[in-house]
Scaffold this motif. Structure first.
Motif, PDB file in Angstrom:
ATOM      1  N   MET A 137       0.845  -1.198   0.000  1.00 38.10           N
ATOM      2  CA  MET A 137       0.000   0.000   0.000  1.00 38.10           C
ATOM      3  C   MET A 137       0.873   1.238   0.000  1.00 38.10           C
ATOM      4  O   MET A 137       1.841   1.330   0.770  1.00 38.10           O
ATOM      5  N   LEU A 138       0.522   2.187  -0.868  1.00 37.53           N
ATOM      6  CA  LEU A 138       1.192   3.487  -0.885  1.00 37.53           C
ATOM      7  C   LEU A 138       0.488   4.381   0.127  1.00 37.53           C
ATOM      8  O   LEU A 138      -0.671   4.735  -0.041  1.00 37.53           O
ATOM      9  N   GLU A 139       1.186   4.719   1.211  1.00 38.49           N
ATOM     10  CA  GLU A 139       0.582   5.519   2.275  1.00 38.49           C
ATOM     11  C   GLU A 139       0.457   6.973   1.844  1.00 38.49           C
ATOM     12  O   GLU A 139       1.067   7.411   0.875  1.00 38.49           O
ATOM     13  N   SER A 140      -0.335   7.708   2.604  1.00 35.31           N
ATOM     14  CA  SER A 140      -0.551   9.123   2.272  1.00 35.31           C
ATOM     15  C   SER A 140       0.738   9.934   2.408  1.00 35.31           C
ATOM     16  O   SER A 140       0.871  10.999   1.812  1.00 35.31           O
ATOM     17  N   SER A 141       1.699   9.422   3.179  1.00 34.11           N
ATOM     18  CA  SER A 141       2.987  10.104   3.337  1.00 34.11           C
ATOM     19  C   SER A 141       3.922   9.851   2.154  1.00 34.11           C
ATOM     20  O   SER A 141       4.992  10.442   2.078  1.00 34.11           O
ATOM     21  N   GLY A 142       3.541   8.945   1.231  1.00 35.35           N
ATOM     22  CA  GLY A 142       4.394   8.607   0.097  1.00 35.35           C
ATOM     23  C   GLY A 142       5.254   7.382   0.331  1.00 35.35           C
ATOM     24  O   GLY A 142       5.963   6.939  -0.568  1.00 35.35           O
ATOM     25  N   ASP A 143       5.186   6.811   1.545  1.00 36.47           N
ATOM     26  CA  ASP A 143       5.959   5.615   1.862  1.00 36.47           C
ATOM     27  C   ASP A 143       5.182   4.375   1.432  1.00 36.47           C
ATOM     28  O   ASP A 143       3.953   4.374   1.440  1.00 36.47           O
ATOM     29  N   LEU A 144       5.901   3.326   1.049  1.00 34.39           N
ATOM     30  CA  LEU A 144       5.274   2.091   0.602  1.00 34.39           C
ATOM     31  C   LEU A 144       5.349   1.049   1.717  1.00 34.39           C
ATOM     32  O   LEU A 144       6.432   0.693   2.171  1.00 34.39           O
TER      33      LEU A 144
END
Length: 286
Positions: A137-144
């Motif tokens: 999942m690509l988080e809202s912070s841009g981290d995977l």
């Protein structure tokens, strides 16, 4: 006032104001940024630069602008604590890129993510085969965030039915050659114990750059004199060896005694000690 001195005063004042306001906004402002926090950070930096160097502008107006850009996010964050809708609106939500081992190409296009970028993000998580991934999942912070398939996940003591002791924080009891009394007390040790342990390895506290007590109560040190070899802690291996010796002695006693009652007692004690050794071997070998 000379212009250069004026700039120094304005820049220092802007720095202090930004520092105080950032502390108020909290740690989220210096961690992984959401879209909203990213915009705020850029704007605050630009405002601070303007009021620091533009001597013709009104400094108070610049401070007011900074306050507005800090207080609005602060109050919005308070509101978002109670509203999931607001959190989704301002912070965004995660996007599933891999589900059940299958890449969701439509979601990749939605996030404008290329296959190369996906593989690059996976490599940062030490994943080099797409086939090993169950979910991403690509988080809202841009981290995977990545979940590996069960057969590719690392083994844990629970998988092996191993029981470990509860880990406690390692305490730094010596720093720069100075004994740290509070961490030493938190580790359940005293100055006398520390000096005894240092005497065992033949070093003085003044030669210790860092000394730490771990979960098992063992002292490890890093010395200023890197040429001096420090012996490895041996208390746990010695305890394990002692337990095994006691087990062997009990078995020997059961074989050599002529009394049936004593023989049964030694055998039972040996079995119980064997169970104890099996339960603590992992701890004493680590």
């Amino acid at each position: 006032m000379p212009d250069w001195l004026h700039i120094v005063v304005r820049a220092t004042s802007a720095l202090v104001i930004l520092f105080v306001l950032t502390r108020i906004l909290g740690k989220k402002q210096i961690s992984q940024l959401t879209f909203f926090e990213y915009v705020i950070g850029i704007t605050l930096g630009d405002l601070a630069g303007v009021i620091s160097t533009d001597v013709e502008s009104n400094f108070l107006h610049g401070v007011i602008a900074i306050l507005v850009w800090c207080l609005i996010p602060f109050f919005l964050e308070l509101f978002t604590l109670k509203s999931k809708t607001l959190r989704t609106w301002f912070e965004g939500k995660g996007t599933v890129l891999i589900k059940e081992g299958k890449v969701l190409e439509d979601n990749l296009k939605k996030e404008r993510f290329t296959a190369d970028e996906l593989l690059q993000q996976l490599r940062t998580k030490s994943v080099f085969r797409l086939a090993d991934v169950e979910f991403a999942m690509l988080e809202s912070s841009g981290d995977l965030s990545v979940l590996l398939k069960s057969e590719h996940q690392p083994l844990t003591p629970k998988h092996l039915n191993m029981k470990l002791v509860t880990e406690k924080p390692t305490q730094t009891v010596v720093m720069d050659g100075v004994v740290q009394n509070e961490p030493l007390a938190a580790a359940g040790r005293g100055p006398g114990w520390l000096h005894t342990e240092l005497d065992k390895i033949g070093v003085t506290k003044e030669n210790v750059f860092l000394g730490q007590v771990d979960t098992h109560g063992e002292l490890t040190v890093d010395l200023y004199d890197d040429k001096l070899q420090v012996p490895e802690p041996s208390a746990r291996p010695m305890l394990l060896a002692t337990l095994k010796k006691c087990e062997a002695d009990l078995e020997l006693f059961s074989l050599t005694t002529n009394r049936e009652q004593a023989k049964l007692m030694y055998e039972e004690c040996s079995r119980q000690l064997t169970k104890v050794i099996q339960s603590v071997t992992t701890i004493l070998k680590s």
